[in-house]
Design an enzyme around this catalytic site. Structure first.
Site, PDB file in Angstrom:
ATOM      1  N   ARG A 123       0.849  -1.191   0.000  1.00 34.45           N
ATOM      2  CA  ARG A 123       0.000   0.000   0.000  1.00 34.45           C
ATOM      3  C   ARG A 123       0.886   1.244   0.000  1.00 34.45           C
ATOM      4  O   ARG A 123       2.084   1.146   0.195  1.00 34.45           O
ATOM      5  CB  ARG A 123      -0.957  -0.006   1.197  1.00 34.45           C
ATOM      6  CG  ARG A 123      -0.252   0.080   2.536  1.00 34.45           C
ATOM      7  CD  ARG A 123      -1.268   0.155   3.673  1.00 34.45           C
ATOM      8  NE  ARG A 123      -0.604   0.179   4.958  1.00 34.45           N
ATOM      9  CZ  ARG A 123      -1.239   0.196   6.124  1.00 34.45           C
ATOM     10  NH1 ARG A 123      -2.548   0.186   6.164  1.00 34.45           N
ATOM     11  NH2 ARG A 123      -0.567   0.224   7.252  1.00 34.45           N
ATOM     12  N   GLU A 162      -2.926   8.179   7.183  1.00 34.13           N
ATOM     13  CA  GLU A 162      -1.557   8.187   7.723  1.00 34.13           C
ATOM     14  C   GLU A 162      -0.543   8.639   6.667  1.00 34.13           C
ATOM     15  O   GLU A 162       0.320   7.859   6.228  1.00 34.13           O
ATOM     16  CB  GLU A 162      -1.189   6.813   8.278  1.00 34.13           C
ATOM     17  CG  GLU A 162      -2.007   6.442   9.491  1.00 34.13           C
ATOM     18  CD  GLU A 162      -1.450   5.251  10.251  1.00 34.13           C
ATOM     19  OE1 GLU A 162      -0.704   4.454   9.658  1.00 34.13           O
ATOM     20  OE2 GLU A 162      -1.745   5.138  11.452  1.00 34.13           O
ATOM     21  N   GLU A 319      -7.688   5.682  15.369  1.00 34.40           N
ATOM     22  CA  GLU A 319      -7.378   4.248  15.400  1.00 34.40           C
ATOM     23  C   GLU A 319      -6.616   3.923  16.665  1.00 34.40           C
ATOM     24  O   GLU A 319      -5.733   4.678  17.075  1.00 34.40           O
ATOM     25  CB  GLU A 319      -6.436   3.850  14.252  1.00 34.40           C
ATOM     26  CG  GLU A 319      -6.977   3.940  12.866  1.00 34.40           C
ATOM     27  CD  GLU A 319      -5.912   3.526  11.840  1.00 34.40           C
ATOM     28  OE1 GLU A 319      -4.956   2.812  12.203  1.00 34.40           O
ATOM     29  OE2 GLU A 319      -6.045   3.933  10.686  1.00 34.40           O
ATOM     30  N   TRP A 327       2.374  -6.004  13.659  1.00 31.17           N
ATOM     31  CA  TRP A 327       3.583  -5.480  13.026  1.00 31.17           C
ATOM     32  C   TRP A 327       4.726  -5.243  14.001  1.00 31.17           C
ATOM     33  O   TRP A 327       5.755  -4.734  13.615  1.00 31.17           O
ATOM     34  CB  TRP A 327       3.258  -4.197  12.253  1.00 31.17           C
ATOM     35  CG  TRP A 327       2.363  -3.235  12.978  1.00 31.17           C
ATOM     36  CD1 TRP A 327       1.005  -3.141  12.854  1.00 31.17           C
ATOM     37  CD2 TRP A 327       2.737  -2.249  13.944  1.00 31.17           C
ATOM     38  NE1 TRP A 327       0.506  -2.159  13.680  1.00 31.17           N
ATOM     39  CE2 TRP A 327       1.553  -1.594  14.362  1.00 31.17           C
ATOM     40  CE3 TRP A 327       3.948  -1.846  14.513  1.00 31.17           C
ATOM     41  CZ2 TRP A 327       1.544  -0.568  15.318  1.00 31.17           C
ATOM     42  CZ3 TRP A 327       3.931  -0.821  15.457  1.00 31.17           C
ATOM     43  CH2 TRP A 327       2.750  -0.196  15.848  1.00 31.17           C
TER      44      TRP A 327
HETATM   45  C1  GLA Z   1      -2.231   1.991  10.676  1.00 31.03           C
HETATM   46  C2  GLA Z   1      -3.121   2.038   9.445  1.00 31.03           C
HETATM   47  C3  GLA Z   1      -4.173   0.991   9.437  1.00 31.03           C
HETATM   48  C4  GLA Z   1      -3.636  -0.329   9.933  1.00 31.03           C
HETATM   49  C5  GLA Z   1      -3.045  -0.140  11.296  1.00 31.03           C
HETATM   50  C6  GLA Z   1      -2.540  -1.418  11.918  1.00 31.03           C
HETATM   51  O1  GLA Z   1      -2.691   2.723  11.715  1.00 31.03           O
HETATM   52  O2  GLA Z   1      -3.732   3.302   9.278  1.00 31.03           O
HETATM   53  O3  GLA Z   1      -4.654   0.868   8.111  1.00 31.03           O
HETATM   54  O4  GLA Z   1      -2.664  -0.793   9.053  1.00 31.03           O
HETATM   55  O5  GLA Z   1      -1.961   0.734  11.192  1.00 31.03           O
HETATM   56  O6  GLA Z   1      -2.039  -1.236  13.201  1.00 31.03           O
END
Ligand code: GLA
Length: 681
Positions: A123, A162, A319, A327
């Protein structure tokens, strides 16, 4: 964005949610068949969800081939959500260009410093300076805004996702051209650039703009100012992408607020303050570092930073995770009750919305082992039960919406200082920006003292105390502002290796610590960083690591010294903590990295002199935060320990409706929110 505008925009949004705290998460319907959407909407209602972010990764869903649009799925999902009373934060979907984009425009993919062109299949595969990306993204945002601006479910625009999480630094030829334009704008002439970059050193003088490149891989240490400018340029290049989306949304949908999910300290490459100014209110993502037993202090830091980025206004937690992420090296599940503590800690520090990544845990793809609100196991799971319970609890806490956290202490945070501090070839690799600012913050946190985390350019006049744990690079104007603040009667405390260079990373002459020498009433002749794992003793018995230096007092008084003899390290008996009366105020200097208790003692003394009191007297590991509004104060007590805690408080337990008569008992791992008697606080 001004703080008042932010108050208004978020307030209007939560008004549209029926006056509730926003609750929900990222919803990715394209991963699921239609039957599941209906179940999703029903379960969202059951969990008290009132806002979901849709479309973050929907580019390939709505534009399956270049210029071919298919909104049928998204139409249906938005209608379905609306019918269930769930509002939508609609993403512009620009965060993940589909494979057709990279295949058609390979030149738009980012290139690393080593010259490797990255491929699609993940992505955020685009170069931030790519004109074809800009065009494709603008077309997409236009289509989405035109189609959904009047949709009754859409209450918020979610710009991108992000910014810069994966692609912030690009070294391709297009980026090189854009970097040169940015440098022309900044310096005007090549002479200006040669001066700023100090190119007289190592024969780096540029004679033509074409010779100027982004800091690609080099045989030896690269030019530091070139690198620093590339960090600045890269953040600005993303900001330009952000602005392009904002322009489209403002033009086509002026009445719907917009935000973008920033990452706080999780993202070094993006200057959060700069982006925050260009949103209607701040929203952030935060993920606990599972390996850190004090991850909840890191959470508090980022929550206070989110508030600081919005000038003190309430903000939205866009979030976080219900349990493990996927991760980190070892992805530790949250213990029972931990998710609630985390979420309510964000609420305590000014969030008016609590959201997660993501609603339903994926079955396929890179994030299938990342927790979600609705786990693989469905509703008969710990996480689901906690999710639904929190949804209900947040309804009961709706009255805290719009109230603010007030702090007498400001801690200065600056992405530029972070970038500059961590360039190559500095006195010690152990001097790390987040380590220093977090260590000071943690010492303050443990005393239950409220703190705003603000940019060095912020108005400091309302604070009793300003903490500057690390500010290697400081602009003249910011150094002068701090000096004026102290001279005018303020209290400031500055950490070692601060004030040393100007905005070009040129050393301020005349001795260390450069810009702050006069204000601190001292001069340092030489730095003496410590060896890996080495620790020295201060004369109050506390230990310190990382750093010592030869401080010569020039008006300041010594408050603590390095111990005499061998255990005092390279400068035995020399000043380690100093205090200087400057104008009508006081400036402190901390010339080492004391351990937690030592630093806490120092900051307690400084707070005491500055007239800063803790929010409440709390036992170790219990967090106390107050949100106040016109009519009421809300004391949040969060017990991170395994033992019940007793905290002085008087009022009503908001969730249970029971009185708190002088002492709040907060069971182990629990959270209490007390609506205080008007006299309290
Ligand atoms: C980021 C991204 C999300 C997801 C989370 C996973 O915050 O914005 O799309 O990948 O990480 O922790």
């Amino acid at each position: 964005m001004s703080a008042t505008t932010a108050d208004g925009a978020l307030r209007a949004l939560t008004d549209r949610l029926g006056g509730r705290i926003a609750y929900g998460g990222d919803y990715n319907p394209e991963q699921w068949p239609r039957e599941t959407w209906r179940e999703d909407a029903r379960l969202m209602q059951e969990a008290g969800v009132n806002l979901v972010t849709v479309g973050v990764f929907s580019w390939a869903w709505v534009e399956p081939a270049p210029g071919e649009w298919d909104f049928s799925g998204l139409d249906e999902v938005l209608d379905l959500l609306h019918a269930h009373g769930i509002a939508v934060d609609l993403a512009t979907a620009t965060a993940s260009p589909p494979p057709w984009f990279a295949t058609r425009h390979p030149e738009a993919m980012p290139v690393t410093a080593e010259g490797v062109r990255l491929s699609h299949g993940s992505r955020q595969g685009f170069c931030p300076s790519s004109p074809v990306y800009a065009e494709a993204a603008a077309r997409l945002v236009e289509r989405i805004a035109e189609r959904y601006r009047d949709h009754p479910a859409v209450v918020l625009w979610h710009v991108h996702n992000e910014w810069g999480n994966h692609n912030a630094h690009c070294f391709c030829d297009t980026s090189a051209e854009a970097f040169r334009d940015w440098l022309r704008e900044r310096y005007g002439t090549l002479d200006g650039l040669n001066h700023a970059w100090g190119t007289a050193f190592w024969s780096q003088r540029y004679g033509a703009w074409e010779e100027v490149l982004p800091p690609r891989a080099t045989p030896a240490i690269g030019n530091p100012t070139q690198q620093l400018d590339h960090w600045r340029f890269s953040s600005d290049a993303l900001l330009a992408c952000h602005r392009r989306e904002v322009e489209v949304l403002r033009r086509l949908s002026p009445d719907t607020p917009l935000t973008t999910n920033l990452m706080g300290t999780l993202e070094k490459k993006v200057d959060g303050f700069a982006f925050a100014r260009e949103t209607d209110f701040v929203s952030v993502d935060h993920y606990l570092t599972a390996a850190d037993p004090e991850g909840h202090i890191g959470l508090s830091f980022d929550a206070d930073l989110a508030r600081g980025m919005g000038g003190g206004a309430p903000w939205l937690l866009m979030e976080h995770s219900t349990s493990a992420v996927n991760w980190q090296p070892r992805n530790i599940a949250k213990t029972p009750g931990q998710m609630r503590r985390n979420s309510l800690a964000h609420l305590a520090r000014g969030a008016d919305g609590i959201m997660y990544f993501q609603w339903r845990q994926s079955r396929a793809g890179a994030e299938k082992w990342h927790s979600a609100m609705l786990p693989h196991g469905g509703t008969d799971t710990k996480t689901w039960r906690e999710t639904a319970a929190l949804g209900a609890e947040l309804q009961a806490l709706a009255e805290v919406r719009g109230t603010r956290v007030r702090a007498d202490v400001a801690l200065l945070f600056d992405w530029e200082a972070w970038w500059a501090l961590e360039l190559d070839a500095r006195p010690s690799v152990d001097v790390r920006y987040l380590d220093l600012v977090r260590a000071w913050y943690a010492a303050l946190w443990s005393s239950g003292t409220a703190c705003d985390i603000v940019h060095p350019g912020a108005d400091l006049s309302g604070y009793r105390l300003v903490l500057v744990p690390s500010q290697y690079l400081v602009a003249d104007a910011h150094a002068e502002a701090l000096e004026r603040y102290v001279a005018g009667g303020g209290h400031a405390a500055v950490g070692f290796f601060s004030g040393l260079v100007d905005v070009h990373d040129h050393v301020r002459p005349g001795g260390y610590p450069g810009a702050y020498r006069e204000m601190l009433g001292l001069r340092t002749d030489e730095f003496h960083p410590l060896r890996a794992g080495e620790s020295v003793r201060l004369d109050d018995g506390s230990a310190a690591t990382v750093w010592t230096e030869a401080v010569e007092l020039r008006g300041a008084e010594q408050v603590l010294a390095f111990a005499k003899g061998e255990e005092g390290g390279p400068v035995p008996g020399g000043p380690a903590v100093t205090r200087h009366a400057h104008g009508d105020g006081t400036a402190w200097y901390v010339a080492t990295r004391p351990d937690r208790d030592g630093l806490a003692r120092i900051l307690r003394r400084i707070c005491g002199e500055a007239g800063v009191a803790p929010v409440a007297e709390v036992p170790e590991g219990v967090e106390a935060v107050r949100r106040t509004g016109p009519g009421a104060g809300y004391l949040f007590l969060i017990n991170h320990t395994g033992a019940d805690a007793r905290v002085p408080a008087r009022g009503i337990d908001v969730v249970r409706g029971t009185p708190v008569d002088g002492t709040a008992v907060v069971p182990a791992g629990d959270v209490l929110v007390v609506r205080e008697d008007p006299a309290a606080g």
